[in-house]
Design a protein around this motif. Sequence first.
Motif, PDB file in Angstrom:
ATOM      1  N   ILE A 218       0.861  -1.194  -0.028  1.00 10.34           N
ATOM      2  CA  ILE A 218       0.098   0.093  -0.179  1.00 10.34           C
ATOM      3  C   ILE A 218       0.734   1.031  -0.073  1.00 10.34           C
ATOM      4  N   ASP A 219       0.286   2.399  -0.458  1.00 16.27           N
ATOM      5  CA  ASP A 219       1.139   3.594  -0.289  1.00 16.27           C
ATOM      6  C   ASP A 219       1.096   4.269   1.001  1.00 16.27           C
ATOM      7  N   GLU A 220       1.601   5.641   0.992  1.00 15.55           N
ATOM      8  CA  GLU A 220       1.443   6.184   2.500  1.00 15.55           C
ATOM      9  C   GLU A 220       0.186   6.624   2.922  1.00 15.55           C
ATOM     10  N   ASP A 221      -0.675   7.104   1.628  1.00 17.40           N
ATOM     11  CA  ASP A 221      -1.972   7.524   2.117  1.00 17.40           C
ATOM     12  C   ASP A 221      -2.911   6.594   2.485  1.00 17.40           C
ATOM     13  N   GLN A 222      -2.759   5.404   1.924  1.00 16.49           N
ATOM     14  CA  GLN A 222      -3.471   4.309   2.455  1.00 16.49           C
ATOM     15  C   GLN A 222      -3.060   3.818   4.018  1.00 16.49           C
ATOM     16  N   PHE A 223      -1.684   3.840   4.177  1.00 14.52           N
ATOM     17  CA  PHE A 223      -1.358   3.729   5.332  1.00 14.52           C
ATOM     18  C   PHE A 223      -1.867   4.465   6.398  1.00 14.52           C
ATOM     19  N   MET A 224      -2.075   5.752   6.051  1.00  9.86           N
ATOM     20  CA  MET A 224      -2.562   7.006   7.118  1.00  9.86           C
ATOM     21  C   MET A 224      -3.799   6.649   7.141  1.00  9.86           C
ATOM     22  N   ARG A 225      -4.907   6.345   5.939  1.00  9.97           N
ATOM     23  CA  ARG A 225      -6.139   5.934   6.366  1.00  9.97           C
ATOM     24  C   ARG A 225      -6.434   4.795   6.987  1.00  9.97           C
ATOM     25  N   LEU A 226      -5.711   3.885   6.804  1.00 10.89           N
ATOM     26  CA  LEU A 226      -6.053   2.721   7.683  1.00 10.89           C
ATOM     27  C   LEU A 226      -5.391   2.868   9.096  1.00 10.89           C
ATOM     28  N   SER A 227      -4.387   3.296   9.461  1.00 10.12           N
ATOM     29  CA  SER A 227      -4.014   3.864  10.624  1.00 10.12           C
ATOM     30  C   SER A 227      -5.080   4.278  11.434  1.00 10.12           C
ATOM     31  N   GLU A 228      -5.697   5.333  10.827  1.00  2.64           N
ATOM     32  CA  GLU A 228      -6.905   5.815  11.363  1.00  2.64           C
ATOM     33  C   GLU A 228      -8.054   4.952  11.777  1.00  2.64           C
ATOM     34  N   LYS A 229      -8.216   4.104  10.851  1.00  2.00           N
ATOM     35  CA  LYS A 229      -9.370   3.128  11.021  1.00  2.00           C
ATOM     36  C   LYS A 229      -9.032   2.160  12.362  1.00  2.00           C
ATOM     37  N   VAL A 230      -7.529   1.828  12.318  1.00  2.00           N
ATOM     38  CA  VAL A 230      -7.258   0.886  13.344  1.00  2.00           C
ATOM     39  C   VAL A 230      -7.638   1.517  14.766  1.00  2.00           C
ATOM     40  N   LYS A 231      -6.784   2.999  14.714  1.00  2.00           N
ATOM     41  CA  LYS A 231      -6.976   3.807  16.218  1.00  2.00           C
ATOM     42  C   LYS A 231      -8.470   3.798  16.540  1.00  2.00           C
ATOM     43  N   SER A 232      -9.596   4.030  15.548  1.00  2.00           N
ATOM     44  CA  SER A 232     -10.741   4.100  15.883  1.00  2.00           C
ATOM     45  C   SER A 232     -11.530   2.864  16.180  1.00  2.00           C
ATOM     46  N   GLY A 233     -10.952   1.801  15.781  1.00  2.00           N
ATOM     47  CA  GLY A 233     -11.342   0.520  16.017  1.00  2.00           C
ATOM     48  C   GLY A 233     -12.517   0.179  14.824  1.00  2.00           C
ATOM     49  N   MET A 234     -12.369   0.618  13.684  1.00  7.52           N
ATOM     50  CA  MET A 234     -13.154   0.400  12.608  1.00  7.52           C
ATOM     51  C   MET A 234     -12.470  -0.706  11.625  1.00  7.52           C
ATOM     52  N   TYR A 235     -11.261  -0.653  11.830  1.00 10.31           N
ATOM     53  CA  TYR A 235     -10.519  -1.705  10.899  1.00 10.31           C
ATOM     54  C   TYR A 235     -10.987  -3.145  10.858  1.00 10.31           C
ATOM     55  N   THR A 236     -11.386  -3.878   9.825  1.00  4.27           N
ATOM     56  CA  THR A 236     -11.825  -5.263   9.803  1.00  4.27           C
ATOM     57  C   THR A 236     -10.821  -5.964   8.899  1.00  4.27           C
ATOM     58  N   TRP A 237     -10.077  -7.200   9.454  1.00  9.82           N
ATOM     59  CA  TRP A 237      -9.299  -8.002   8.946  1.00  9.82           C
ATOM     60  C   TRP A 237      -9.645  -8.469   7.490  1.00  9.82           C
ATOM     61  N   GLN A 238      -8.617  -8.537   6.593  1.00  9.38           N
ATOM     62  CA  GLN A 238      -9.100  -9.213   5.452  1.00  9.38           C
ATOM     63  C   GLN A 238      -8.677 -10.602   5.410  1.00  9.38           C
ATOM     64  N   VAL A 239      -9.642 -11.673   5.539  1.00  9.26           N
ATOM     65  CA  VAL A 239      -9.333 -12.863   5.663  1.00  9.26           C
ATOM     66  C   VAL A 239     -10.194 -13.714   4.731  1.00  9.26           C
ATOM     67  N   GLU A 240      -9.518 -14.935   4.227  1.00 13.63           N
ATOM     68  CA  GLU A 240     -10.399 -15.902   3.570  1.00 13.63           C
ATOM     69  C   GLU A 240     -10.150 -17.270   4.094  1.00 13.63           C
ATOM     70  N   THR A 241     -10.985 -18.147   4.091  1.00 14.31           N
ATOM     71  CA  THR A 241     -11.089 -19.257   4.595  1.00 14.31           C
ATOM     72  C   THR A 241     -10.632 -20.276   3.500  1.00 14.31           C
ATOM     73  N   LEU A 242      -9.637 -21.079   3.439  1.00 18.89           N
ATOM     74  CA  LEU A 242      -8.952 -21.922   2.429  1.00 18.89           C
ATOM     75  C   LEU A 242      -9.647 -23.183   2.585  1.00 18.89           C
ATOM     76  N   SER A 243     -10.013 -24.015   1.487  1.00 20.03           N
ATOM     77  CA  SER A 243     -10.476 -25.208   1.723  1.00 20.03           C
ATOM     78  C   SER A 243      -9.357 -26.243   2.103  1.00 20.03           C
ATOM     79  N   SER A 244      -9.545 -27.144   2.963  1.00 18.25           N
ATOM     80  CA  SER A 244      -8.518 -28.039   3.290  1.00 18.25           C
ATOM     81  C   SER A 244      -8.339 -29.182   2.381  1.00 18.25           C
TER      82      SER A 244
END
Lengths: 244, 294
Positions: A218-244
């Motif tokens: 990601i670039d610096e702008d995205q870093f800053m935006r995501l940092s704000e989200k993390v600080k305010s508790g609004m960040y959601t993990w990007q996660v996928e479930t893999l079939s085993s």
Amino acid sequence: MREEMPIFSRLNEHSLLLQWKEKGNPIDLETLLFYKTKLQNKNTQSILEINNTYNSLLITYDCTIENIDSAFEAIAELIKDEEAPIQRSIRRFTLPVCYAAEFAMDQQEVSAYLKLPFEEVISLHSSFNYRIDFLGFLPGFPYLSGLPSELHMPRKKNPVQQVPQGAVGLAETQTGIYPQSSPGGWQIIGQTPVMIFDGQQQPPSPFLPGDEIRFQAIDEDQFMRLSEKVKSGMYTWQVETLSS
Amino acid sequence: MNQALVIQPGLLSTIQDQGRMGCRHWGIPQSGAMDQHSALVANRLLGNNESDAILEISLMGPKLQFEAKTQIAVAGAVFEMELNGAPIPMQQAITVEAGDVFHLKRLVYGCRAYLAVQGGWQTEQVLDSRSWYPGLTTHHRLRKGQSLAYPEFKEKVPDPSQNSVVQSPNWSESRLAVFAGSEFDQLSLAKQKRLFGLPLHLSPLMNRMAMQLEETLENRLPGLMTGPVVPGTVQLTPSGTLIVLMRDAQVTGGYPRVLQLTAQAIDLMAQKKQGDPVQFVRHQRFDEGIPRSL
């Protein structure tokens, strides 16, 4: 399923160490986790926790082990048991990383040592899936395997006093993420705005051995935006479930 | 809830309990009182639960002012201590009144003392434990001006049976009982013998994570793949240094594990200071630490 028996020892009053140490034929993590799950599924009440590293399982009981031989044999029986355990599905976390110079304090050293332009380092680092072998070193620190050999490089000769929280680094055959700021000797190539460990949350880390991490540039702008989200508790993990 | 105000923090004072169990898979150290026995004694003197949080005090004591009546007790290392400037004894329940100033002054013997308060210190709980650990709990050492919460005082009928547990071990004892570590049998016989020979001495490099020994043991063992370690594991580094892991130790390590202290030996080790001698002796179950096939 090949059957491999570990060697057994007492680690302390209330824990056992199981090690698979065959020379030239090291146990793979899938097999080790297979045994771990087997033991966990048959978990007797007195077992507090089972932890894996690369080739070991540590079994911690909630009381002193009085008769070591019968404890060893009880575990051996469970390992031999032919019933296949129900495996949990593996998850792949996508972790945003900013590789810009201000977050990559060792950019120049890394490029010079690896003889690669830094763009190439970024492209390689962010195009593989890394497996979480286990957590250790610092609370929430994932030991990751799967780093391409083009990115293998030694640790720093002298550790630095302060590696920032979220720093992503290289050391020998591994890549890793600092869950908190700490002294450290890894070669730092970027930083994630995501908090990968938070003692105030339950669970404090989402990672389990066997899960995977993929880094996304990601670039610096995205870093800053995501940092704000993390600080305010609004960040959601990007996660996928893999079939085993 | 009442508060005790920290007038002086002492050298390294931390809130601890029996530790954080079942959190190894997140890479979280066990923590807890370095000398579990003495912490237990302090709690029992007040009729507290074994799991109540105590204040662990190392080498130099704090000065605290209590805002309301309660009972306190100190066990572990021997300190000269005062209440409002007058000497008071260790190893017994002491009633403090609102405004009283408690001062743990000068260390006489041992290294770590435990200050219990009636009902236990009510500090923040993280993952079912109040033990302070950097990066996990809000505080990791006592600071001047900080306040520690404690419950309302309750009159209790003294239980005479509790006096039976106040026996402390002999801290001049330098012998530490050990199990074999899982790489012990890879050492040559001569090196195995040296581990049990002359007394070894504590180096100044010591904290809640680990305590190093002055003497070295030439090490030709290969490095290990990172494996599990626990409090009391004795690691041998490539430079030959012996490192005894303590309560705040990391959960994994890559150095050969040559010995493992018993729980009792860890408590004893926690009361050692720079320069003190220690001698490893085989526990009767020493050999159970040597890996074997079934």
